[in-house]
Design an enzyme around this catalytic site. Structure first.
Site, PDB file in Angstrom:
ATOM      1  N   LYS A   3      -2.451  -0.011  -4.765  1.00  0.00           N
ATOM      2  CA  LYS A   3      -3.328  -0.931  -5.484  1.00  0.00           C
ATOM      3  C   LYS A   3      -4.701  -0.303  -5.711  1.00  0.00           C
ATOM      4  O   LYS A   3      -5.302  -0.467  -6.786  1.00  0.00           O
ATOM      5  CB  LYS A   3      -3.472  -2.242  -4.706  1.00  0.00           C
ATOM      6  CG  LYS A   3      -2.235  -3.112  -4.732  1.00  0.00           C
ATOM      7  CD  LYS A   3      -1.824  -3.532  -6.144  1.00  0.00           C
ATOM      8  CE  LYS A   3      -2.816  -4.491  -6.769  1.00  0.00           C
ATOM      9  NZ  LYS A   3      -2.360  -4.935  -8.123  1.00  0.00           N
ATOM     10  N   ARG A  42       3.226  -3.961  13.487  1.00  0.00           N
ATOM     11  CA  ARG A  42       3.423  -3.165  12.272  1.00  0.00           C
ATOM     12  C   ARG A  42       2.727  -1.808  12.414  1.00  0.00           C
ATOM     13  O   ARG A  42       1.634  -1.708  13.009  1.00  0.00           O
ATOM     14  CB  ARG A  42       2.856  -3.945  11.090  1.00  0.00           C
ATOM     15  CG  ARG A  42       2.740  -3.163   9.793  1.00  0.00           C
ATOM     16  CD  ARG A  42       1.911  -3.920   8.784  1.00  0.00           C
ATOM     17  NE  ARG A  42       2.592  -5.098   8.277  1.00  0.00           N
ATOM     18  CZ  ARG A  42       1.974  -6.071   7.608  1.00  0.00           C
ATOM     19  NH1 ARG A  42       0.676  -6.007   7.405  1.00  0.00           N
ATOM     20  NH2 ARG A  42       2.662  -7.098   7.152  1.00  0.00           N
ATOM     21  N   PHE A  79      -0.867  -9.211 -13.339  1.00  0.00           N
ATOM     22  CA  PHE A  79      -0.468  -9.521 -11.966  1.00  0.00           C
ATOM     23  C   PHE A  79       0.628  -8.596 -11.451  1.00  0.00           C
ATOM     24  O   PHE A  79       0.769  -8.418 -10.242  1.00  0.00           O
ATOM     25  CB  PHE A  79       0.081 -10.958 -11.873  1.00  0.00           C
ATOM     26  CG  PHE A  79      -0.939 -12.046 -11.984  1.00  0.00           C
ATOM     27  CD1 PHE A  79      -1.618 -12.498 -10.867  1.00  0.00           C
ATOM     28  CD2 PHE A  79      -1.221 -12.626 -13.204  1.00  0.00           C
ATOM     29  CE1 PHE A  79      -2.560 -13.512 -10.958  1.00  0.00           C
ATOM     30  CE2 PHE A  79      -2.162 -13.648 -13.318  1.00  0.00           C
ATOM     31  CZ  PHE A  79      -2.829 -14.094 -12.198  1.00  0.00           C
ATOM     32  N   ARG A 102      -7.027 -12.954   8.672  1.00  0.00           N
ATOM     33  CA  ARG A 102      -6.933 -12.913   7.221  1.00  0.00           C
ATOM     34  C   ARG A 102      -7.754 -14.070   6.643  1.00  0.00           C
ATOM     35  O   ARG A 102      -7.966 -15.084   7.290  1.00  0.00           O
ATOM     36  CB  ARG A 102      -5.472 -13.032   6.751  1.00  0.00           C
ATOM     37  CG  ARG A 102      -4.535 -11.947   7.292  1.00  0.00           C
ATOM     38  CD  ARG A 102      -4.887 -10.587   6.730  1.00  0.00           C
ATOM     39  NE  ARG A 102      -3.985  -9.536   7.163  1.00  0.00           N
ATOM     40  CZ  ARG A 102      -4.229  -8.677   8.146  1.00  0.00           C
ATOM     41  NH1 ARG A 102      -5.356  -8.780   8.842  1.00  0.00           N
ATOM     42  NH2 ARG A 102      -3.373  -7.729   8.457  1.00  0.00           N
ATOM     43  N   ASP A 120       7.960  -9.870 -17.197  1.00  0.00           N
ATOM     44  CA  ASP A 120       8.291  -9.654 -15.789  1.00  0.00           C
ATOM     45  C   ASP A 120       9.598  -8.887 -15.687  1.00  0.00           C
ATOM     46  O   ASP A 120      10.522  -9.122 -16.464  1.00  0.00           O
ATOM     47  CB  ASP A 120       8.411 -11.006 -15.068  1.00  0.00           C
ATOM     48  CG  ASP A 120       8.334 -10.870 -13.553  1.00  0.00           C
ATOM     49  OD1 ASP A 120       9.257 -10.265 -12.978  1.00  0.00           O
ATOM     50  OD2 ASP A 120       7.371 -11.380 -12.961  1.00  0.00           O
ATOM     51  N   ILE A 145       2.061 -15.758  -7.602  1.00  0.00           N
ATOM     52  CA  ILE A 145       0.758 -16.115  -8.161  1.00  0.00           C
ATOM     53  C   ILE A 145       0.826 -16.160  -9.684  1.00  0.00           C
ATOM     54  O   ILE A 145       0.270 -17.066 -10.316  1.00  0.00           O
ATOM     55  CB  ILE A 145      -0.331 -15.131  -7.694  1.00  0.00           C
ATOM     56  CG1 ILE A 145      -0.354 -15.025  -6.167  1.00  0.00           C
ATOM     57  CG2 ILE A 145      -1.701 -15.574  -8.196  1.00  0.00           C
ATOM     58  CD1 ILE A 145      -1.253 -13.918  -5.637  1.00  0.00           C
ATOM     59  N   ASN A 149      -5.756 -13.380   0.990  1.00  0.00           N
ATOM     60  CA  ASN A 149      -4.361 -13.814   1.129  1.00  0.00           C
ATOM     61  C   ASN A 149      -4.120 -15.172   0.475  1.00  0.00           C
ATOM     62  O   ASN A 149      -4.819 -16.139   0.781  1.00  0.00           O
ATOM     63  CB  ASN A 149      -3.993 -13.903   2.614  1.00  0.00           C
ATOM     64  CG  ASN A 149      -3.704 -12.550   3.217  1.00  0.00           C
ATOM     65  OD1 ASN A 149      -4.444 -11.600   2.979  1.00  0.00           O
ATOM     66  ND2 ASN A 149      -2.646 -12.453   4.001  1.00  0.00           N
ATOM     67  N   ASN A 150      -3.118 -15.223  -0.390  1.00  0.00           N
ATOM     68  CA  ASN A 150      -2.729 -16.467  -1.049  1.00  0.00           C
ATOM     69  C   ASN A 150      -1.628 -17.171  -0.273  1.00  0.00           C
ATOM     70  O   ASN A 150      -0.850 -16.548   0.443  1.00  0.00           O
ATOM     71  CB  ASN A 150      -2.211 -16.173  -2.458  1.00  0.00           C
ATOM     72  CG  ASN A 150      -3.301 -15.979  -3.477  1.00  0.00           C
ATOM     73  OD1 ASN A 150      -3.333 -16.619  -4.524  1.00  0.00           O
ATOM     74  ND2 ASN A 150      -4.221 -15.067  -3.210  1.00  0.00           N
ATOM     75  N   THR A 209      -6.470  -6.709  -4.694  1.00  0.00           N
ATOM     76  CA  THR A 209      -6.378  -7.296  -3.357  1.00  0.00           C
ATOM     77  C   THR A 209      -7.523  -6.849  -2.454  1.00  0.00           C
ATOM     78  O   THR A 209      -8.078  -5.753  -2.631  1.00  0.00           O
ATOM     79  CB  THR A 209      -5.041  -6.890  -2.700  1.00  0.00           C
ATOM     80  OG1 THR A 209      -5.021  -7.284  -1.324  1.00  0.00           O
ATOM     81  CG2 THR A 209      -4.834  -5.381  -2.755  1.00  0.00           C
ATOM     82  N   ASP A 210      -7.853  -7.684  -1.457  1.00  0.00           N
ATOM     83  CA  ASP A 210      -8.852  -7.301  -0.465  1.00  0.00           C
ATOM     84  C   ASP A 210      -8.398  -6.128   0.389  1.00  0.00           C
ATOM     85  O   ASP A 210      -9.213  -5.444   1.016  1.00  0.00           O
ATOM     86  CB  ASP A 210      -9.214  -8.490   0.433  1.00  0.00           C
ATOM     87  CG  ASP A 210      -8.025  -9.104   1.169  1.00  0.00           C
ATOM     88  OD1 ASP A 210      -6.866  -8.666   0.961  1.00  0.00           O
ATOM     89  OD2 ASP A 210      -8.245 -10.048   1.954  1.00  0.00           O
ATOM     90  N   GLU A 211      -7.100  -5.856   0.406  1.00  0.00           N
ATOM     91  CA  GLU A 211      -6.566  -4.818   1.288  1.00  0.00           C
ATOM     92  C   GLU A 211      -7.002  -3.408   0.899  1.00  0.00           C
ATOM     93  O   GLU A 211      -6.874  -2.476   1.692  1.00  0.00           O
ATOM     94  CB  GLU A 211      -5.043  -4.916   1.360  1.00  0.00           C
ATOM     95  CG  GLU A 211      -4.570  -6.228   1.961  1.00  0.00           C
ATOM     96  CD  GLU A 211      -3.091  -6.236   2.269  1.00  0.00           C
ATOM     97  OE1 GLU A 211      -2.569  -5.187   2.704  1.00  0.00           O
ATOM     98  OE2 GLU A 211      -2.457  -7.285   2.084  1.00  0.00           O
ATOM     99  N   TYR A 229       1.075   0.247   0.377  1.00  0.00           N
ATOM    100  CA  TYR A 229       0.839  -0.819  -0.613  1.00  0.00           C
ATOM    101  C   TYR A 229      -0.613  -0.835  -1.067  1.00  0.00           C
ATOM    102  O   TYR A 229      -0.910  -0.769  -2.267  1.00  0.00           O
ATOM    103  CB  TYR A 229       1.212  -2.182  -0.034  1.00  0.00           C
ATOM    104  CG  TYR A 229       0.528  -3.322  -0.756  1.00  0.00           C
ATOM    105  CD1 TYR A 229       0.758  -3.552  -2.114  1.00  0.00           C
ATOM    106  CD2 TYR A 229      -0.377  -4.155  -0.098  1.00  0.00           C
ATOM    107  CE1 TYR A 229       0.107  -4.571  -2.792  1.00  0.00           C
ATOM    108  CE2 TYR A 229      -1.031  -5.176  -0.765  1.00  0.00           C
ATOM    109  CZ  TYR A 229      -0.783  -5.389  -2.113  1.00  0.00           C
ATOM    110  OH  TYR A 229      -1.434  -6.396  -2.778  1.00  0.00           O
ATOM    111  N   ALA A 273      -2.868   1.403  -0.777  1.00  0.00           N
ATOM    112  CA  ALA A 273      -3.230   2.658  -1.443  1.00  0.00           C
ATOM    113  C   ALA A 273      -2.792   2.647  -2.903  1.00  0.00           C
ATOM    114  O   ALA A 273      -3.513   3.116  -3.791  1.00  0.00           O
ATOM    115  CB  ALA A 273      -2.601   3.841  -0.708  1.00  0.00           C
TER     116      ALA A 273
END
Length: 322
Positions: free
Chosen positions: A154, A273, A81, A214, A34, A13, A179-180, A126-128, A150, A152
């Site tokens: 974020k 998962r 990002f 998603r 990066d 992204i 989700n992208n 993220t929406d997660e 992950y 958690a």
């Protein structure tokens, strides 16, 4: 010249956002910082390497010496990002996620706090972080309930940012996106992995029955939304970004197979998962009404373009189509 630091700008992204900034703002200089971990890919930015308003710096945000070196030059804005983002990898080992997503964000916040030149930071989340929801779309005010290491990590970085707004009055705005998908996404992610498996006539594994849902957004729409938040988002606010294209993993897989004219029989059930969240979906009314952003790419069009891009690279043998 307005100087914008983009962290994680060699990622999927981030690289699209770097290109978006340079193409839509002639008065902006972009510094791409990066660490070049496994999911970064500078090939995705090969077309702008000669751009005079663009500079790449290899840096690990969790390393204090790297941060000190980076902030020896002032920035006007920061778009953050940089993050480890693959749920399966976080389940196998969470430490890299804690280091990158929490410690890296902390060091960045401290550098901004002491530097005193940054007029706005946009933190990409993220929406997660909300965990799984049974139905409807999550509004910005819902409590966080991350369900894996992950998400958690974020959520932790989100709360750090909001704490720095409250305690130190840092000018930070948060975005949380669905989700992208699109060109240059790493092959470990669901859509490019499904495309490659289908192109090569290999079984396409789906967790469980593939009924997990998603909300999908084309990457360039996400980038345009982030830029609206950078320009006009209110400090201390959270903005949801999504195209409200909620679909099951099985539906997406079947659409990919149809585009490639492959049989649905390639779909193969895999062991689910650990702690798998069933459904994510965001209410995006706030960014649409307050900032005037609207997604431009339908799921049908975006999937078609994405499948074509990966298929073309595979046919040309252009290396890993990340």
């Amino acid at each position: 010249m307005h100087r914008v630091l983009v962290t994680g700008g060699a990622g999927f992204i981030g690289s699209h956002y770097v290109r978006h900034l340079l193409r839509t703002h002639t008065d902006i200089e972009v510094i791409n910082a990066d660490a070049l971990t496994y999911s970064a890919n500078l090939q995705s930015l090969a077309d702008i390497e000669g751009e005079s308003r663009y500079r790449f710096i290899k840096i690990d945000l969790a390393n204090q010496a790297d941060i000190d070196c980076l902030f020896s030059t002032p920035f006007d804005e920061v778009v953050h990002f940089a993050a480890e983002s693959h749920v399966d990898r976080s389940i196998q080992g969470a430490e890299a996620f804690i280091r990158s997503n929490i410690l890296g964000t902390y060091r960045l916040l401290e550098a901004i706090r002491h530097g005193g030149t940054v007029k706005k930071m946009v933190h990409i989340s993220t929406d997660e972080v909300y965990g799984s929801i049974e139905k409807g779309r999550t509004p910005e005010g819902e409590p966080l309930a991350p369900g894996n290491p992950y998400s958690a990590s974020k959520a932790g970085s989100d709360l750090l940012c909001l704490a720095y707004v409250n305690t130190y009055k840092l000018p930070i705005v948060l975005t949380r996106c669905t989700n992208n998908y699109g060109p240059w996404q790493h092959l470990e992610k669901f859509i490019p992995k499904a495309i490659l498996h289908a192109v090569e006539n290999r079984p396409l594994p789906l967790y469980g029955a593939g009924n997990q849902e998603r909300d999908w957004i084309y990457v360039t729409d996400h980038c345009a939304a982030v830029d609206r938040v950078r320009e006009a988002g209110r400090v201390g606010e959270v903005y949801h970004i999504g195209a409200e294209n909620t679909a099951s993993n099985r539906t997406i897989a079947e659409q990919i197979l149809d585009l490639l004219q492959k049989p649905h029989s390639l779909i193969q059930q895999a062991k689910d998962r650990l702690g798998h969240d069933f459904r994510y979906s965001l209410n995006t009314t706030k960014i649409r009404e307050e900032l005037g952003w609207q997604p431009q790419v339908s799921l049908e069009k975006g999937l078609k373009e994405t499948v074509k891009w990966y298929q073309t690279r595979w046919e040309r043998k252009e290396g890993s189509p990340r």
